[in-house]
Design a protein around this motif. Structure first.
Motif, PDB file in Angstrom:
ATOM      1  N   LEU A   1      21.660 -11.923 -11.703  1.00  0.00           N
ATOM      2  CA  LEU A   1      21.435 -11.270 -10.420  1.00  0.00           C
ATOM      3  C   LEU A   1      19.990 -10.901 -10.147  1.00  0.00           C
ATOM      4  O   LEU A   1      19.611 -10.704  -8.995  1.00  0.00           O
TER       5      LEU A   1
ATOM      6  N   HIS B   1      23.591  -9.389 -14.873  1.00  0.00           N
ATOM      7  CA  HIS B   1      24.396 -10.552 -14.544  1.00  0.00           C
ATOM      8  C   HIS B   1      25.864 -10.190 -14.385  1.00  0.00           C
ATOM      9  O   HIS B   1      26.297  -9.119 -14.805  1.00  0.00           O
ATOM     10  N   ASP B   2      26.588 -11.100 -13.765  1.00  0.00           N
ATOM     11  CA  ASP B   2      28.037 -10.986 -13.625  1.00  0.00           C
ATOM     12  C   ASP B   2      28.658 -12.048 -14.520  1.00  0.00           C
ATOM     13  O   ASP B   2      28.672 -13.229 -14.170  1.00  0.00           O
TER      14      ASP B   2
END
Length: 168
Positions: A8, A14-15
């Motif tokens: 991100l 982050h995902d």
């Protein structure tokens, strides 16, 4: 529909449960971008970035045929288009007594629908999965069908070359 780890920002947030629609021929590009070192791993979702929402283009009056494969690790998934007429056979959902038009992991199906031959259909139409929609959409499983006038052509904004598939 594929699972990805979506970075991100340049700090590496982050995902790890991200999902996205991607054309089969672009999966390798997505996997390469997913593994890039920071800060190159971060996608702004522009131009030729592999990690971006899927945008499909069509003209008014086109017959749209979408071959959908669910490559998620678990859960039903689909493509449910808003604003384009569909039948119970290609709705991308399972509502009431209608048949299930979602794909299990590892399975594929084909959606066929007619884009209205009407200037009022010209716009961006949102699509998403009819599976575990709240979770899948919040982790990135959405896109747009852009309908333009009959005879429209699409060109790469950098090179002017014709676009055959998708790109922002």
């Amino acid at each position: 529909a594929i699972p990805i780890t979506m970075t991100l920002n340049r700090f590496g947030d982050h995902d790890p449960q991200a999902l996205m629609y991607v054309l089969d021929e672009k999966i390798g590009d997505v996997r390469l971008q997913e593994q890039q070192p920071l800060p190159d791993r971060v996608s702004t979702g522009l131009r030729k970035d592999a990690i971006q929402p899927l945008v499909i283009r069509a003209n008014v009056g086109d017959c749209l045929t979408l071959r959908f494969t669910n490559r998620l690790r678990a859960g039903m998934a689909s493509m449910h288009l808003h604003g384009i007429p569909h039948s119970v056979a290609n709705a991308g959902d399972e509502v009431g007594l209608n048949p299930n038009t979602m794909a299990a992991p590892g399975h594929a199906l084909t959606y066929r629908m007619q884009v209205p031959n009407d200037p009022l259909a010209e716009r961006a139409h949102y699509f998403h999965s009819g599976g575990d929609a709240r979770d899948q959409i919040s982790h990135g499983l959405f896109g747009a069908l852009v309908v333009e006038p009959r005879g429209s052509t699409w060109r790469d904004p950098e090179t002017g070359a014709p676009l055959a598939r998708n790109n922002w």
